[in-house]
Design a protein around this motif. Structure first.
Motif, PDB file in Angstrom:
ATOM      1  N   ILE A   5       1.006  -1.320   0.188  1.00 36.54           N
ATOM      2  CA  ILE A   5       0.091   0.150   0.325  1.00 36.54           C
ATOM      3  C   ILE A   5       0.559   1.071  -0.008  1.00 36.54           C
ATOM      4  CG2 ILE A   5      -1.615   1.556   1.034  1.00 36.54           C
ATOM      5  CD1 ILE A   5      -3.236  -1.403   2.029  1.00 36.54           C
ATOM      6  N   VAL A   6       0.551   2.364  -1.131  1.00 39.91           N
ATOM      7  CA  VAL A   6       1.420   2.964  -1.050  1.00 39.91           C
ATOM      8  C   VAL A   6       0.892   4.255  -1.419  1.00 39.91           C
ATOM      9  CG1 VAL A   6       3.380   2.080  -2.487  1.00 39.91           C
ATOM     10  CG2 VAL A   6       1.546   2.615  -3.602  1.00 39.91           C
ATOM     11  N   GLY A   7       1.097   6.009  -1.343  1.00 41.17           N
ATOM     12  CA  GLY A   7       1.354   6.895  -2.014  1.00 41.17           C
ATOM     13  C   GLY A   7       1.276   7.880  -1.038  1.00 41.17           C
ATOM     14  N   LYS A   8       0.614   9.415  -1.573  1.00 38.05           N
ATOM     15  CA  LYS A   8       1.023  10.563  -0.430  1.00 38.05           C
ATOM     16  C   LYS A   8       1.009  10.901   0.815  1.00 38.05           C
ATOM     17  CE  LYS A   8       1.525  15.234  -1.708  1.00 38.05           C
ATOM     18  NZ  LYS A   8       0.891  15.781   0.216  1.00 38.05           N
ATOM     19  N   GLY A   9       2.228  11.326   1.592  1.00 39.43           N
ATOM     20  CA  GLY A   9       1.327  11.042   2.860  1.00 39.43           C
ATOM     21  C   GLY A   9       0.375  12.013   3.198  1.00 39.43           C
ATOM     22  N   GLY A  10       0.061  11.259   4.356  1.00 38.09           N
ATOM     23  CA  GLY A  10      -1.282  11.290   4.792  1.00 38.09           C
ATOM     24  C   GLY A  10      -2.591  11.313   4.166  1.00 38.09           C
ATOM     25  N   VAL A  11      -2.572  10.478   2.741  1.00 41.98           N
ATOM     26  CA  VAL A  11      -3.545  10.597   2.151  1.00 41.98           C
ATOM     27  C   VAL A  11      -4.064   8.817   2.676  1.00 41.98           C
ATOM     28  CG1 VAL A  11      -2.156   8.236   0.716  1.00 41.98           C
ATOM     29  CG2 VAL A  11      -3.971   9.836  -0.426  1.00 41.98           C
ATOM     30  N   GLY A  12      -3.915   8.612   4.132  1.00 40.71           N
ATOM     31  CA  GLY A  12      -4.827   7.562   4.627  1.00 40.71           C
ATOM     32  C   GLY A  12      -4.282   5.724   4.675  1.00 40.71           C
ATOM     33  N   LYS A  13      -2.590   5.678   4.449  1.00 45.10           N
ATOM     34  CA  LYS A  13      -2.047   5.083   3.451  1.00 45.10           C
ATOM     35  C   LYS A  13      -2.366   3.472   5.174  1.00 45.10           C
ATOM     36  CE  LYS A  13       1.700   6.058   3.096  1.00 45.10           C
ATOM     37  NZ  LYS A  13       1.097   7.390   2.363  1.00 45.10           N
ATOM     38  N   THR A  14      -2.245   3.904   6.023  1.00 44.94           N
ATOM     39  CA  THR A  14      -2.236   3.400   7.376  1.00 44.94           C
ATOM     40  C   THR A  14      -3.319   3.335   8.010  1.00 44.94           C
ATOM     41  OG1 THR A  14       0.071   5.001   7.790  1.00 44.94           O
ATOM     42  CG2 THR A  14      -0.955   3.903   9.520  1.00 44.94           C
ATOM     43  N   THR A  15      -4.107   4.142   7.635  1.00 39.55           N
ATOM     44  CA  THR A  15      -5.512   3.472   8.460  1.00 39.55           C
ATOM     45  C   THR A  15      -6.193   2.425   7.580  1.00 39.55           C
ATOM     46  OG1 THR A  15      -5.971   6.256   9.052  1.00 39.55           O
ATOM     47  CG2 THR A  15      -7.971   4.965   8.686  1.00 39.55           C
ATOM     48  N   LEU A  16      -5.970   2.777   6.124  1.00 42.71           N
ATOM     49  CA  LEU A  16      -6.549   1.607   5.213  1.00 42.71           C
ATOM     50  C   LEU A  16      -6.017   0.298   5.415  1.00 42.71           C
ATOM     51  CD1 LEU A  16      -6.497   3.479   1.677  1.00 42.71           C
ATOM     52  CD2 LEU A  16      -8.776   2.884   3.777  1.00 42.71           C
ATOM     53  N   SER A  17      -4.581   0.791   5.185  1.00 44.08           N
ATOM     54  CA  SER A  17      -3.709  -0.796   6.109  1.00 44.08           C
ATOM     55  C   SER A  17      -3.981  -1.385   6.979  1.00 44.08           C
ATOM     56  CB  SER A  17      -2.232  -0.413   6.071  1.00 44.08           C
ATOM     57  OG  SER A  17      -1.576   0.209   4.906  1.00 44.08           O
ATOM     58  N   ASP A  37       7.544   2.760   7.499  1.00 42.71           N
ATOM     59  CA  ASP A  37       7.465   3.659   7.062  1.00 42.71           C
ATOM     60  C   ASP A  37       8.693   4.186   8.601  1.00 42.71           C
ATOM     61  OD1 ASP A  37       7.527   7.033   8.083  1.00 42.71           O
ATOM     62  OD2 ASP A  37       5.205   6.351   7.088  1.00 42.71           O
ATOM     63  N   LEU A  42       1.463   2.185  12.177  1.00 45.59           N
ATOM     64  CA  LEU A  42       0.880   1.398  12.120  1.00 45.59           C
ATOM     65  C   LEU A  42       0.148   0.783  13.111  1.00 45.59           C
ATOM     66  CD1 LEU A  42      -1.179  -0.269   9.959  1.00 45.59           C
ATOM     67  CD2 LEU A  42       1.277  -1.977   9.458  1.00 45.59           C
TER      68      LEU A  42
ATOM     69  N   ASP B  20       2.683  -1.238   4.956  1.00 48.30           N
ATOM     70  CA  ASP B  20       2.217  -0.214   5.146  1.00 48.30           C
ATOM     71  C   ASP B  20       3.924   0.554   4.593  1.00 48.30           C
ATOM     72  OD1 ASP B  20       0.957   1.958   5.360  1.00 48.30           O
ATOM     73  OD2 ASP B  20       1.583   1.970   7.513  1.00 48.30           O
ATOM     74  N   ALA B  23       6.144   6.979   2.093  1.00 41.86           N
ATOM     75  CA  ALA B  23       4.983   7.869   1.635  1.00 41.86           C
ATOM     76  C   ALA B  23       6.107   8.091   0.374  1.00 41.86           C
ATOM     77  CB  ALA B  23       5.066   9.857   2.651  1.00 41.86           C
ATOM     78  N   LEU B  42      -0.987  -1.416  -4.191  1.00 41.05           N
ATOM     79  CA  LEU B  42      -2.794  -0.457  -4.053  1.00 41.05           C
ATOM     80  C   LEU B  42      -1.853   0.638  -4.014  1.00 41.05           C
ATOM     81  CD1 LEU B  42      -4.664  -2.997  -2.053  1.00 41.05           C
ATOM     82  CD2 LEU B  42      -4.902  -2.410  -4.360  1.00 41.05           C
ATOM     83  N   GLN B  46      -6.502   9.571  -3.362  1.00 39.29           N
ATOM     84  CA  GLN B  46      -7.839  11.527  -3.363  1.00 39.29           C
ATOM     85  C   GLN B  46      -8.019  11.751  -4.602  1.00 39.29           C
ATOM     86  OE1 GLN B  46      -6.554  13.906  -0.189  1.00 39.29           O
ATOM     87  NE2 GLN B  46      -6.005  11.481   1.215  1.00 39.29           N
TER      88      GLN B  46
END
Lengths: 103, 145
Positions: A5-17, A37, A42, B20, B23, B42, B46
Protein backbone atom coordinates in the motif's frame (compact mmCIF):
# COMPACT_ATOMS: atom_id res chain seq x y z
CA UNK A 1 -1.67 -12.66 -1.08
CA UNK A 2 1.02 -10.00 -0.78
CA UNK A 3 -0.18 -6.49 -0.97
CA UNK A 4 1.75 -3.23 -0.93
CA UNK A 5 0.00 0.00 0.00
CA UNK A 6 1.55 3.26 -1.16
CA UNK A 7 0.55 6.88 -1.71
CA UNK A 8 1.37 10.43 -0.83
CA UNK A 9 1.80 11.30 2.85
CA UNK A 10 -1.48 11.95 4.61
CA UNK A 11 -3.59 10.12 2.08
CA UNK A 12 -4.70 7.49 4.57
CA UNK A 13 -2.33 4.59 3.88
CA UNK A 14 -1.83 3.58 7.49
CA UNK A 15 -5.48 3.74 8.48
CA UNK A 16 -6.43 1.78 5.37
CA UNK A 17 -3.67 -0.78 5.88
CA UNK A 18 -4.81 -1.38 9.45
CA UNK A 19 -8.48 -1.66 8.55
CA UNK A 20 -7.66 -3.96 5.73
CA UNK A 21 -5.44 -6.20 7.85
CA UNK A 22 -8.08 -6.34 10.59
CA UNK A 23 -10.81 -7.12 8.08
CA UNK A 24 -8.91 -10.13 6.78
CA UNK A 25 -7.97 -11.25 10.28
CA UNK A 26 -11.65 -11.13 11.23
CA UNK A 27 -12.28 -13.51 8.34
CA UNK A 28 -9.91 -16.00 9.90
CA UNK A 29 -6.83 -15.38 7.78
CA UNK A 30 -3.32 -15.24 9.17
CA UNK A 31 -2.33 -11.64 8.54
CA UNK A 32 1.08 -10.07 8.68
CA UNK A 33 1.24 -6.27 8.59
CA UNK A 34 4.61 -4.67 7.88
CA UNK A 35 5.22 -1.02 8.71
CA UNK A 36 8.14 0.26 6.67
CA UNK A 37 7.72 3.88 7.65
CA UNK A 38 10.63 5.42 9.55
CA UNK A 39 8.01 7.03 11.76
CA UNK A 40 5.87 3.95 12.27
CA UNK A 41 2.30 4.35 13.48
CA UNK A 42 0.54 1.35 12.04
CA UNK A 43 0.81 -0.08 15.57
CA UNK A 44 -1.60 2.57 16.86
CA UNK A 45 -4.11 1.91 14.13
CA UNK A 46 -3.91 -1.77 15.06
CA UNK A 47 -4.74 -0.96 18.67
CA UNK A 48 -1.37 -0.99 20.41
CA UNK A 49 -0.53 1.66 23.01
CA UNK A 50 2.48 3.93 22.52
CA UNK A 51 4.46 1.85 25.01
CA UNK A 52 3.55 -1.39 23.25
CA UNK A 53 4.36 0.18 19.88
CA UNK A 54 7.78 1.29 21.10
CA UNK A 55 8.44 -2.24 22.33
CA UNK A 56 7.94 -3.81 18.91
CA UNK A 57 11.48 -4.82 17.94
CA UNK A 58 12.94 -3.63 14.67
CA UNK A 59 13.59 -6.25 12.03
CA UNK A 60 17.32 -6.85 11.58
CA UNK A 61 18.92 -4.53 9.07
CA UNK A 62 20.00 -7.52 7.00
CA UNK A 63 16.36 -8.52 6.48
CA UNK A 64 15.28 -5.02 5.54
CA UNK A 65 18.03 -4.12 3.07
CA UNK A 66 19.91 -7.35 2.52
CA UNK A 67 19.22 -10.37 0.43
CA UNK A 68 17.65 -12.43 3.16
CA UNK A 69 18.63 -13.22 6.69
CA UNK A 70 20.05 -16.66 5.95
CA UNK A 71 19.86 -18.34 9.31
CA UNK A 72 16.34 -17.40 10.39
CA UNK A 73 13.23 -18.63 8.60
CA UNK A 74 10.29 -16.26 8.17
CA UNK A 75 8.43 -18.17 10.89
CA UNK A 76 11.34 -17.64 13.29
CA UNK A 77 11.58 -13.98 12.36
CA UNK A 78 7.87 -13.56 13.02
CA UNK A 79 8.09 -15.16 16.43
CA UNK A 80 11.14 -13.10 17.38
CA UNK A 81 10.23 -9.74 15.89
CA UNK A 82 6.48 -9.83 15.38
CA UNK A 83 4.00 -8.24 17.78
CA UNK A 84 0.58 -9.83 18.00
CA UNK A 85 -2.04 -7.08 18.07
CA UNK A 86 -5.55 -7.32 19.62
CA UNK A 87 -7.18 -8.28 16.31
CA UNK A 88 -4.60 -11.09 15.93
CA UNK A 89 -2.78 -9.29 13.12
CA UNK A 90 0.98 -9.77 13.53
CA UNK A 91 2.89 -6.51 13.18
CA UNK A 92 6.49 -6.10 12.03
CA UNK A 93 8.48 -2.87 12.19
CA UNK A 94 11.00 -2.52 9.37
CA UNK A 95 12.49 0.80 10.40
CA UNK A 96 12.32 3.60 12.91
CA UNK A 97 14.19 6.87 13.11
CA UNK A 98 15.42 7.36 16.63
CA UNK A 99 17.71 10.39 16.25
CA UNK A 100 16.13 13.78 16.82
CA UNK A 101 15.83 15.76 13.66
CA UNK A 102 16.48 12.82 11.36
CA UNK A 103 13.38 12.42 9.27
CA UNK B 1 12.74 -7.08 2.63
CA UNK B 2 11.85 -8.33 -0.80
CA UNK B 3 13.44 -11.72 -0.09
CA UNK B 4 11.63 -11.84 3.19
CA UNK B 5 8.27 -11.03 1.62
CA UNK B 6 8.92 -13.65 -1.03
CA UNK B 7 9.91 -16.30 1.49
CA UNK B 8 6.85 -15.69 3.66
CA UNK B 9 4.73 -17.09 0.90
CA UNK B 10 6.85 -20.23 0.55
CA UNK B 11 7.21 -20.92 4.25
CA UNK B 12 3.84 -19.73 5.51
CA UNK B 13 1.41 -20.32 2.67
CA UNK B 14 -1.93 -18.60 2.97
CA UNK B 15 -0.52 -15.70 4.95
CA UNK B 16 -1.97 -12.39 3.93
CA UNK B 17 0.77 -9.74 3.91
CA UNK B 18 -0.03 -6.03 4.02
CA UNK B 19 3.00 -3.75 3.65
CA UNK B 20 2.27 -0.16 4.67
CA UNK B 21 4.98 1.76 2.84
CA UNK B 22 6.67 5.03 3.63
CA UNK B 23 5.26 8.04 1.81
CA UNK B 24 8.25 8.46 -0.52
CA UNK B 25 9.01 6.49 -3.64
CA UNK B 26 12.35 5.20 -2.28
CA UNK B 27 10.99 1.79 -1.37
CA UNK B 28 10.10 1.23 -5.00
CA UNK B 29 13.47 2.22 -6.41
CA UNK B 30 15.71 1.38 -3.47
CA UNK B 31 17.36 -2.02 -2.96
CA UNK B 32 16.12 -3.19 -6.31
CA UNK B 33 12.53 -2.45 -5.44
CA UNK B 34 11.26 -3.66 -2.09
CA UNK B 35 7.81 -4.02 -3.50
CA UNK B 36 8.72 -5.92 -6.62
CA UNK B 37 7.42 -9.13 -5.09
CA UNK B 38 3.99 -7.99 -4.06
CA UNK B 39 1.07 -9.47 -5.98
CA UNK B 40 -0.61 -6.14 -6.26
CA UNK B 41 0.41 -2.61 -5.47
CA UNK B 42 -2.44 -0.49 -4.19
CA UNK B 43 -1.91 3.21 -4.68
CA UNK B 44 -4.12 5.29 -2.43
CA UNK B 45 -5.44 8.43 -4.11
CA UNK B 46 -7.59 11.38 -3.24
CA UNK B 47 -9.20 13.64 -5.81
CA UNK B 48 -6.63 16.37 -5.29
CA UNK B 49 -3.89 17.51 -7.67
CA UNK B 50 -0.83 16.84 -5.51
CA UNK B 51 -2.00 13.41 -4.45
CA UNK B 52 -2.80 12.40 -8.02
CA UNK B 53 0.54 13.73 -9.30
CA UNK B 54 2.33 11.58 -6.73
CA UNK B 55 0.15 8.61 -7.63
CA UNK B 56 1.03 9.10 -11.29
CA UNK B 57 4.77 8.98 -10.52
CA UNK B 58 4.29 5.93 -8.34
CA UNK B 59 2.38 4.19 -11.09
CA UNK B 60 5.11 4.90 -13.67
CA UNK B 61 7.81 3.64 -11.33
CA UNK B 62 5.82 0.51 -10.58
CA UNK B 63 5.51 -0.19 -14.30
CA UNK B 64 9.27 0.25 -14.75
CA UNK B 65 9.85 -2.20 -11.92
CA UNK B 66 7.56 -4.75 -13.48
CA UNK B 67 5.15 -4.98 -10.55
CA UNK B 68 2.54 -7.32 -12.00
CA UNK B 69 -0.56 -5.47 -10.94
CA UNK B 70 -1.20 -1.91 -9.91
CA UNK B 71 -4.60 -0.62 -8.86
CA UNK B 72 -5.88 2.50 -7.22
CA UNK B 73 -7.94 2.95 -4.08
CA UNK B 74 -9.86 6.17 -3.81
CA UNK B 75 -10.05 7.71 -0.37
CA UNK B 76 -12.08 10.55 1.15
CA UNK B 77 -14.55 10.82 -1.68
CA UNK B 78 -17.05 13.55 -0.85
CA UNK B 79 -19.50 12.74 -3.64
CA UNK B 80 -20.03 11.28 -7.12
CA UNK B 81 -17.80 13.93 -8.77
CA UNK B 82 -14.85 12.81 -6.65
CA UNK B 83 -15.50 9.18 -7.49
CA UNK B 84 -15.70 9.97 -11.21
CA UNK B 85 -12.50 11.98 -11.12
CA UNK B 86 -10.57 9.16 -9.46
CA UNK B 87 -12.12 6.53 -11.75
CA UNK B 88 -11.05 8.56 -14.77
CA UNK B 89 -7.54 8.95 -13.35
CA UNK B 90 -7.24 5.17 -12.96
CA UNK B 91 -8.76 4.43 -16.37
CA UNK B 92 -6.34 6.83 -18.10
CA UNK B 93 -3.56 4.62 -16.78
CA UNK B 94 -5.21 1.37 -17.78
CA UNK B 95 -5.92 0.57 -14.14
CA UNK B 96 -8.95 0.07 -11.99
CA UNK B 97 -10.20 2.11 -9.08
CA UNK B 98 -11.04 -0.87 -6.88
CA UNK B 99 -13.11 1.09 -4.42
CA UNK B 100 -13.92 4.68 -3.53
CA UNK B 101 -13.96 5.07 0.22
CA UNK B 102 -16.23 7.91 1.26
CA UNK B 103 -15.15 10.73 3.53
CA UNK B 104 -16.26 9.37 6.87
CA UNK B 105 -16.10 11.33 10.14
CA UNK B 106 -15.93 8.04 12.06
CA UNK B 107 -12.33 7.59 10.91
CA UNK B 108 -10.79 10.78 12.39
CA UNK B 109 -13.10 10.42 15.40
CA UNK B 110 -11.61 7.00 16.14
CA UNK B 111 -8.11 8.41 15.79
CA UNK B 112 -8.87 11.22 18.23
CA UNK B 113 -10.19 8.70 20.71
CA UNK B 114 -7.13 6.43 20.15
CA UNK B 115 -9.40 3.62 19.08
CA UNK B 116 -9.58 1.29 16.08
CA UNK B 117 -12.32 2.29 13.65
CA UNK B 118 -13.29 -1.35 13.39
CA UNK B 119 -14.09 -1.31 17.12
CA UNK B 120 -15.56 2.16 17.51
CA UNK B 121 -17.65 2.26 14.31
CA UNK B 122 -17.77 -1.27 12.86
CA UNK B 123 -20.64 -0.42 10.51
CA UNK B 124 -19.48 2.98 9.29
CA UNK B 125 -19.26 3.67 5.57
CA UNK B 126 -15.46 3.52 5.44
CA UNK B 127 -15.39 0.10 7.10
CA UNK B 128 -18.07 -1.14 4.71
CA UNK B 129 -16.05 0.10 1.75
CA UNK B 130 -12.96 -1.73 3.03
CA UNK B 131 -15.06 -4.88 3.34
CA UNK B 132 -16.07 -4.56 -0.32
CA UNK B 133 -12.43 -4.05 -1.29
CA UNK B 134 -11.42 -7.13 0.72
CA UNK B 135 -14.00 -9.19 -1.15
CA UNK B 136 -12.89 -7.89 -4.53
CA UNK B 137 -9.27 -8.74 -3.81
CA UNK B 138 -10.21 -12.17 -2.55
CA UNK B 139 -12.00 -12.73 -5.83
CA UNK B 140 -8.93 -11.59 -7.79
CA UNK B 141 -6.48 -13.74 -5.83
CA UNK B 142 -8.60 -16.71 -4.79
CA UNK B 143 -6.21 -19.48 -3.73
CA UNK B 144 -6.02 -22.10 -6.45
CA UNK B 145 -7.02 -25.49 -5.06
Amino acid sequence: MKLGIVGKGGVGKTTLSALFAQTYAARGLRVLAIDTDSNPNLAHSLGLTTEQADDVPLLPRSVVVGRGEGSLTPAELLSQYGAVTPSSVTLLHAMRITQAGAG
Amino acid sequence: MRDFIERIEKDLPGTFVVADMEAGLEHLSWAGGTLRYVDILLVVVQPTAKVMMTADRTHKLALELGIPRVAFIGNRATGPADVERMEAFAAERGCELLVAIPEDPSVPAADRASRCVLDSAPDCEAVQAIGRLAERLEGMFAPAG
